[in-house]
Design a protein around this motif. Structure first.
Motif, PDB file in Angstrom:
ATOM      1  N   MET A 120      80.456 -23.098  35.306  1.00  0.00           N
ATOM      2  CA  MET A 120      81.872 -22.926  35.018  1.00  0.00           C
ATOM      3  C   MET A 120      82.589 -22.601  36.329  1.00  0.00           C
ATOM      4  SD  MET A 120      83.754 -20.114  32.539  1.00  0.00           S
ATOM      5  CE  MET A 120      82.836 -20.615  31.119  1.00  0.00           C
ATOM      6  N   ARG A 121      83.779 -23.191  36.489  1.00  0.00           N
ATOM      7  CA  ARG A 121      84.605 -22.964  37.670  1.00  0.00           C
ATOM      8  C   ARG A 121      86.060 -22.866  37.217  1.00  0.00           C
ATOM      9  NH1 ARG A 121      85.386 -27.851  41.962  1.00  0.00           N
ATOM     10  NH2 ARG A 121      85.465 -28.930  39.986  1.00  0.00           N
ATOM     11  N   ILE A 122      86.845 -22.089  37.925  1.00  0.00           N
ATOM     12  CA  ILE A 122      88.288 -22.000  37.685  1.00  0.00           C
ATOM     13  C   ILE A 122      88.974 -22.815  38.775  1.00  0.00           C
ATOM     14  CG2 ILE A 122      90.300 -20.492  37.518  1.00  0.00           C
ATOM     15  CD1 ILE A 122      88.323 -18.203  36.768  1.00  0.00           C
ATOM     16  N   ILE A 123      89.825 -23.749  38.363  1.00  0.00           N
ATOM     17  CA  ILE A 123      90.617 -24.551  39.305  1.00  0.00           C
ATOM     18  C   ILE A 123      92.083 -24.200  39.085  1.00  0.00           C
ATOM     19  CG2 ILE A 123      91.315 -26.872  40.018  1.00  0.00           C
ATOM     20  CD1 ILE A 123      88.655 -27.908  38.879  1.00  0.00           C
ATOM     21  N   ILE A 124      92.763 -23.836  40.161  1.00  0.00           N
ATOM     22  CA  ILE A 124      94.178 -23.462  40.063  1.00  0.00           C
ATOM     23  C   ILE A 124      95.035 -24.509  40.754  1.00  0.00           C
ATOM     24  CG2 ILE A 124      95.925 -21.743  40.659  1.00  0.00           C
ATOM     25  CD1 ILE A 124      93.725 -19.656  40.743  1.00  0.00           C
ATOM     26  N   ASP A 125      96.054 -24.986  40.033  1.00  0.00           N
ATOM     27  CA  ASP A 125      97.108 -25.809  40.624  1.00  0.00           C
ATOM     28  C   ASP A 125      98.009 -24.814  41.355  1.00  0.00           C
ATOM     29  OD1 ASP A 125      99.135 -27.568  41.242  1.00  0.00           O
ATOM     30  OD2 ASP A 125      99.779 -27.868  39.165  1.00  0.00           O
ATOM     31  N   ALA A 126      97.711 -24.591  42.631  1.00  0.00           N
ATOM     32  CA  ALA A 126      98.286 -23.461  43.369  1.00  0.00           C
ATOM     33  C   ALA A 126      99.687 -23.701  43.908  1.00  0.00           C
ATOM     34  CB  ALA A 126      97.349 -23.068  44.507  1.00  0.00           C
ATOM     35  N   ASP A 127     100.213 -24.899  43.808  1.00  0.00           N
ATOM     36  CA  ASP A 127     101.538 -25.169  44.360  1.00  0.00           C
ATOM     37  C   ASP A 127     102.625 -24.286  43.757  1.00  0.00           C
ATOM     38  OD1 ASP A 127     100.563 -27.063  46.087  1.00  0.00           O
ATOM     39  OD2 ASP A 127     101.154 -28.771  44.857  1.00  0.00           O
ATOM     40  N   ALA A 128     102.580 -24.041  42.469  1.00  0.00           N
ATOM     41  CA  ALA A 128     103.630 -23.253  41.836  1.00  0.00           C
ATOM     42  C   ALA A 128     103.074 -22.121  40.978  1.00  0.00           C
ATOM     43  CB  ALA A 128     104.509 -24.162  40.970  1.00  0.00           C
ATOM     44  N   CYS A 129     101.833 -21.761  41.207  1.00  0.00           N
ATOM     45  CA  CYS A 129     101.197 -20.718  40.405  1.00  0.00           C
ATOM     46  C   CYS A 129     101.678 -19.340  40.860  1.00  0.00           C
ATOM     47  CB  CYS A 129      99.680 -20.833  40.543  1.00  0.00           C
ATOM     48  SG  CYS A 129      98.792 -19.776  39.401  1.00  0.00           S
ATOM     49  N   PRO A 130     102.101 -18.495  39.922  1.00  0.00           N
ATOM     50  CA  PRO A 130     102.548 -17.149  40.309  1.00  0.00           C
ATOM     51  C   PRO A 130     101.431 -16.356  40.995  1.00  0.00           C
ATOM     52  CG  PRO A 130     103.124 -17.634  38.024  1.00  0.00           C
ATOM     53  CD  PRO A 130     102.223 -18.737  38.487  1.00  0.00           C
ATOM     54  N   ARG A 131     101.828 -15.527  41.948  1.00  0.00           N
ATOM     55  CA  ARG A 131     100.861 -14.721  42.700  1.00  0.00           C
ATOM     56  C   ARG A 131     100.014 -13.850  41.766  1.00  0.00           C
ATOM     57  NH1 ARG A 131     103.828 -12.325  46.769  1.00  0.00           N
ATOM     58  NH2 ARG A 131     103.218 -14.027  48.125  1.00  0.00           N
ATOM     59  N   GLY A 132     100.640 -13.268  40.748  1.00  0.00           N
ATOM     60  CA  GLY A 132      99.905 -12.427  39.804  1.00  0.00           C
ATOM     61  C   GLY A 132      98.796 -13.186  39.091  1.00  0.00           C
ATOM     62  N   VAL A 133      99.056 -14.432  38.736  1.00  0.00           N
ATOM     63  CA  VAL A 133      98.047 -15.256  38.067  1.00  0.00           C
ATOM     64  C   VAL A 133      96.912 -15.581  39.031  1.00  0.00           C
ATOM     65  CG1 VAL A 133      97.629 -17.525  37.007  1.00  0.00           C
ATOM     66  CG2 VAL A 133      99.620 -16.174  36.332  1.00  0.00           C
ATOM     67  N   LYS A 134      97.256 -15.897  40.270  1.00  0.00           N
ATOM     68  CA  LYS A 134      96.210 -16.142  41.276  1.00  0.00           C
ATOM     69  C   LYS A 134      95.344 -14.901  41.443  1.00  0.00           C
ATOM     70  CE  LYS A 134      99.024 -19.345  43.955  1.00  0.00           C
ATOM     71  NZ  LYS A 134      99.817 -19.477  45.173  1.00  0.00           N
ATOM     72  N   ASN A 135      95.978 -13.728  41.477  1.00  0.00           N
ATOM     73  CA  ASN A 135      95.224 -12.480  41.632  1.00  0.00           C
ATOM     74  C   ASN A 135      94.301 -12.231  40.439  1.00  0.00           C
ATOM     75  OD1 ASN A 135      96.507 -12.051  44.078  1.00  0.00           O
ATOM     76  ND2 ASN A 135      98.004 -10.622  43.231  1.00  0.00           N
ATOM     77  N   ILE A 136      94.798 -12.497  39.240  1.00  0.00           N
ATOM     78  CA  ILE A 136      93.980 -12.324  38.035  1.00  0.00           C
ATOM     79  C   ILE A 136      92.786 -13.279  38.078  1.00  0.00           C
ATOM     80  CG2 ILE A 136      93.920 -12.665  35.522  1.00  0.00           C
ATOM     81  CD1 ILE A 136      96.917 -11.672  35.554  1.00  0.00           C
ATOM     82  N   CYS A 137      93.024 -14.513  38.438  1.00  0.00           N
ATOM     83  CA  CYS A 137      91.930 -15.494  38.541  1.00  0.00           C
ATOM     84  C   CYS A 137      90.907 -15.070  39.583  1.00  0.00           C
ATOM     85  CB  CYS A 137      92.479 -16.882  38.882  1.00  0.00           C
ATOM     86  SG  CYS A 137      93.413 -17.651  37.550  1.00  0.00           S
ATOM     87  N   THR A 138      91.388 -14.602  40.721  1.00  0.00           N
ATOM     88  CA  THR A 138      90.495 -14.157  41.788  1.00  0.00           C
ATOM     89  C   THR A 138      89.638 -12.980  41.317  1.00  0.00           C
ATOM     90  OG1 THR A 138      92.059 -14.906  43.467  1.00  0.00           O
ATOM     91  CG2 THR A 138      90.416 -13.299  44.163  1.00  0.00           C
TER      92      THR A 138
END
Length: 152
Positions: free
Chosen positions: A1-19
């Motif tokens: 399993m892997r998480i892929i983020i479309d990071a162009d417009a992803c909110p910082r908080g969501v990136k932090n949660i994913c990380t």
């Protein structure tokens, strides 16, 4: 399993949660962005593509496998990876599905028409409740449901 983020417009908080969740469950995390966006080095894999309309989206479609969770705001991208990925989730905390994608794409079409006619919508500030809804959805996908403790 892997998480892929479309990071162009992803909110910082969501990136932090994913990380955070990727580290906690020892999952690979891939962020895909075009050259116009700088991503912080948080130990995740970063794929940078050339600038261009939907370049990041096409890269995400190319790399997505049936074991992946894709995180995106983009309804068009969601529709393209829906059948490829294990799950596709929106940063606001809902899962894209065959049952809701047509309605979401139609709403996108109507919103584009409104914007072209000069009716711009204000973007509301992200709330802590949206972050928590996203966290709960992502956790439900990476660990067994019987082990999730929901907040009161």
């Amino acid at each position: 399993m892997r998480i892929i983020i479309d990071a162009d417009a992803c909110p910082r908080g969501v990136k932090n949660i994913c990380t955070e969740i990727a580290a906690q469950y020892q999952l690979p995390l891939t962020m895909v962005s075009d050259r116009n966006h700088d991503l912080e080095d948080d130990g995740s894999e970063v794929i940078t593509v050339d600038s261009g309309r939907d370049a990041s989206d096409f890269k995400i479609v190319e790399i997505t496998t049936p074991q992946d969770i894709v995180v995106t705001h983009d309804y068009g991208l969601a529709s393209m990876v829906l059948e490829k990925a294990m799950s596709v989730i929106h940063p606001d905390g809902f899962i894209y599905s065959a049952a809701n994608i047509d309605e979401l794409l139609y709403k996108r079409y109507l919103n584009q028409k409104l914007r072209k006619s000069g009716h711009a919508r204000r973007i509301k500030k992200r709330s802590p409740e949206e972050d928590e809804a996203f966290r709960i959805i992502l956790l439900s996908l990476v660990k067994p449901m019987d082990s999730i403790i929901l907040p009161d």
